[in-house]
Design a protein around this motif. Structure first.
Motif, mmCIF file in Angstrom:
data_model
loop_
_atom_site.group_PDB
_atom_site.id
_atom_site.type_symbol
_atom_site.label_atom_id
_atom_site.label_comp_id
_atom_site.label_asym_id
_atom_site.label_seq_id
_atom_site.Cartn_x
_atom_site.Cartn_y
_atom_site.Cartn_z
ATOM 1 N N ALA A 64 -51.770 7.217 28.969
ATOM 2 C CA ALA A 64 -50.559 6.530 28.739
ATOM 3 C C ALA A 64 -49.658 6.738 30.165
ATOM 4 C CB ALA A 64 -49.601 7.329 27.675
ATOM 5 N N VAL A 65 -48.834 5.808 30.565
ATOM 6 C CA VAL A 65 -48.021 5.810 31.665
ATOM 7 C C VAL A 65 -46.548 5.860 31.165
ATOM 8 C CG1 VAL A 65 -47.144 4.416 33.793
ATOM 9 C CG2 VAL A 65 -49.771 4.622 33.160
ATOM 10 N N MET A 66 -45.654 6.560 31.814
ATOM 11 C CA MET A 66 -44.515 6.557 31.782
ATOM 12 C C MET A 66 -43.394 6.710 33.006
ATOM 13 S SD MET A 66 -43.087 10.287 29.828
ATOM 14 C CE MET A 66 -44.112 9.941 28.345
ATOM 15 N N GLY A 67 -42.228 6.426 33.049
ATOM 16 C CA GLY A 67 -41.366 6.496 34.232
ATOM 17 C C GLY A 67 -40.687 8.018 34.422
ATOM 18 N N ARG A 68 -40.237 8.101 35.316
ATOM 19 C CA ARG A 68 -39.586 9.333 35.558
ATOM 20 C C ARG A 68 -38.505 9.418 34.522
ATOM 21 N NH1 ARG A 68 -38.061 13.765 39.393
ATOM 22 N NH2 ARG A 68 -36.689 14.736 37.806
ATOM 23 N N GLY A 69 -37.657 8.338 34.419
ATOM 24 C CA GLY A 69 -36.567 8.358 33.761
ATOM 25 C C GLY A 69 -36.777 8.614 32.241
ATOM 26 N N ILE A 129 -46.883 2.178 40.756
ATOM 27 C CA ILE A 129 -47.106 1.757 39.382
ATOM 28 C C ILE A 129 -48.575 1.413 39.337
ATOM 29 C CG2 ILE A 129 -44.861 1.068 38.690
ATOM 30 C CD1 ILE A 129 -45.926 -1.842 39.021
ATOM 31 N N GLU A 130 -49.336 0.749 40.250
ATOM 32 C CA GLU A 130 -50.648 0.304 40.385
ATOM 33 C C GLU A 130 -51.587 1.559 40.239
ATOM 34 O OE1 GLU A 130 -48.448 -0.777 42.586
ATOM 35 O OE2 GLU A 130 -48.476 -3.183 42.167
ATOM 36 N N SER A 131 -51.334 2.340 40.940
ATOM 37 C CA SER A 131 -52.034 3.607 41.079
ATOM 38 C C SER A 131 -51.964 4.542 39.820
ATOM 39 C CB SER A 131 -51.656 4.597 42.450
ATOM 40 O OG SER A 131 -52.381 6.070 42.169
ATOM 41 N N ALA A 132 -51.048 4.548 39.082
ATOM 42 C CA ALA A 132 -50.754 5.212 37.959
ATOM 43 C C ALA A 132 -51.521 4.413 36.992
ATOM 44 C CB ALA A 132 -49.078 5.245 37.459
ATOM 45 N N LEU A 133 -51.534 3.311 36.877
ATOM 46 C CA LEU A 133 -52.560 2.498 35.869
ATOM 47 C C LEU A 133 -53.792 2.695 36.085
ATOM 48 C CD1 LEU A 133 -52.865 0.476 33.571
ATOM 49 C CD2 LEU A 133 -52.221 -1.351 35.307
ATOM 50 N N LEU A 158 -48.935 -6.770 35.485
ATOM 51 C CA LEU A 158 -49.906 -5.723 34.877
ATOM 52 C C LEU A 158 -50.004 -5.352 33.396
ATOM 53 C CD1 LEU A 158 -49.248 -3.309 38.118
ATOM 54 C CD2 LEU A 158 -51.419 -4.855 37.637
ATOM 55 N N LEU A 159 -49.043 -6.023 32.792
ATOM 56 C CA LEU A 159 -48.996 -5.607 31.255
ATOM 57 C C LEU A 159 -49.809 -6.840 30.386
ATOM 58 C CD1 LEU A 159 -47.619 -3.663 29.306
ATOM 59 C CD2 LEU A 159 -45.934 -5.280 29.182
ATOM 60 N N LYS A 187 -57.069 -2.405 28.151
ATOM 61 C CA LYS A 187 -55.742 -2.972 28.161
ATOM 62 C C LYS A 187 -54.642 -2.043 28.408
ATOM 63 C CE LYS A 187 -56.801 -6.641 24.774
ATOM 64 N NZ LYS A 187 -56.500 -7.250 23.611
ATOM 65 N N LEU A 188 -53.319 -2.794 29.233
ATOM 66 C CA LEU A 188 -52.075 -1.829 29.279
ATOM 67 C C LEU A 188 -51.284 -2.693 28.045
ATOM 68 C CD1 LEU A 188 -50.399 0.030 30.468
ATOM 69 C CD2 LEU A 188 -49.675 -1.888 32.180
ATOM 70 N N LYS A 189 -50.835 -1.799 27.375
ATOM 71 C CA LYS A 189 -49.964 -2.248 26.000
ATOM 72 C C LYS A 189 -48.449 -1.546 26.021
ATOM 73 C CE LYS A 189 -52.147 -1.331 22.369
ATOM 74 N NZ LYS A 189 -53.169 -1.069 21.155
#
Length: 216
Positions: free
Chosen positions: A72-77, A133-137, A166-167, A3-5
């Protein structure tokens, strides 16, 4: 199935960071107070190499949130530095968390600017994803090896994953604080069409934890 949480602290007026973010004040004006509930907890202190701390209802929530996370995934910000831009101006930047970040698994940073992966102490490796974002996930799920993937923020990338459907799970740590401006996760980029089903509500000192399943 993986899952993406996402779990994230949010003000009563809907901001996950305050206005006027900067290198000196990365969470913006008043934004640090969004995390006053978690910093004293023993589970938080342990993950940051500190001893002692409090045990309360929030501790159990945080421990559960961190279970079964493989990447995990995070944004550049969120990774920083504030303002983004080409890495030529920030080639030594390795995040806000020092040489031993609290993640201890692969972290995929969504960015427009390519960069070689950065391996840190304790098992954290930052990978920089420039094709969306899809590729990162997808990459994070492969790296997680069947475990769940955590979406750590910031606000803009959470908006994108919500809007894209996607979440899978969202936990809001609602703090009795009004910031008046800053970074949001709702109200833009199509997130208004997202349907949430409440799973639980937990009251704790200085915060209320609201857990939702994203209805698909």
């Amino acid at each position: 199935m993986s899952k993406l949480k996402c779990h994230i602290s949010i003000s009563l007026d809907g901001y996950v960071a305050g206005p006027n973010q900067s290198v000196q004040n990365p969470l913006g004006e008043g934004g640090e107070s969004l995390h006053d509930w978690v910093v004293p907890l023993a589970t938080w202190r342990e993950s940051h190499g500190k001893e002692g701390g409090e045990e309360n209802e929030s501790a159990r929530v945080v421990e559960e949130v961190r279970e079964n996370i493989g990447a995990a995934v995070m944004g550049r910000g969120m990774f920083g530095p504030i303002g983004g831009g080409d890495w030529n101006d920030a080639e030594e930047w390795k995040g806000w968390w020092g040489d031993d970040p609290p993640y201890h698994y692969p972290v995929f940073v969504v960015t427009h600017h390519p960069r070689e992966s950065v391996e840190m102490a304790g098992g954290t490796t930052y990978h920089f994803v420039t094709d969306g974002i899809e590729s990162a996930l997808d990459q994070a799920k492969k790296a997680a090896g069947g475990k769940d993937v955590m979406l750590w923020g910031g606000g803009n990338v959470v908006q994108q994953y919500l809007a894209a459907g996607l979440l899978d799970e969202l936990e809001l740590h609602v703090v009795p604080l009004l910031l008046g401006g800053g970074s949001r996760i709702f109200g833009e980029s199509g997130a208004a069409n997202v349907r949430l089903e409440q799973v639980r509500a937990v009251e704790a000192p200085g915060v209320t934890h609201l857990k939702y399943r994203v209805v698909k």
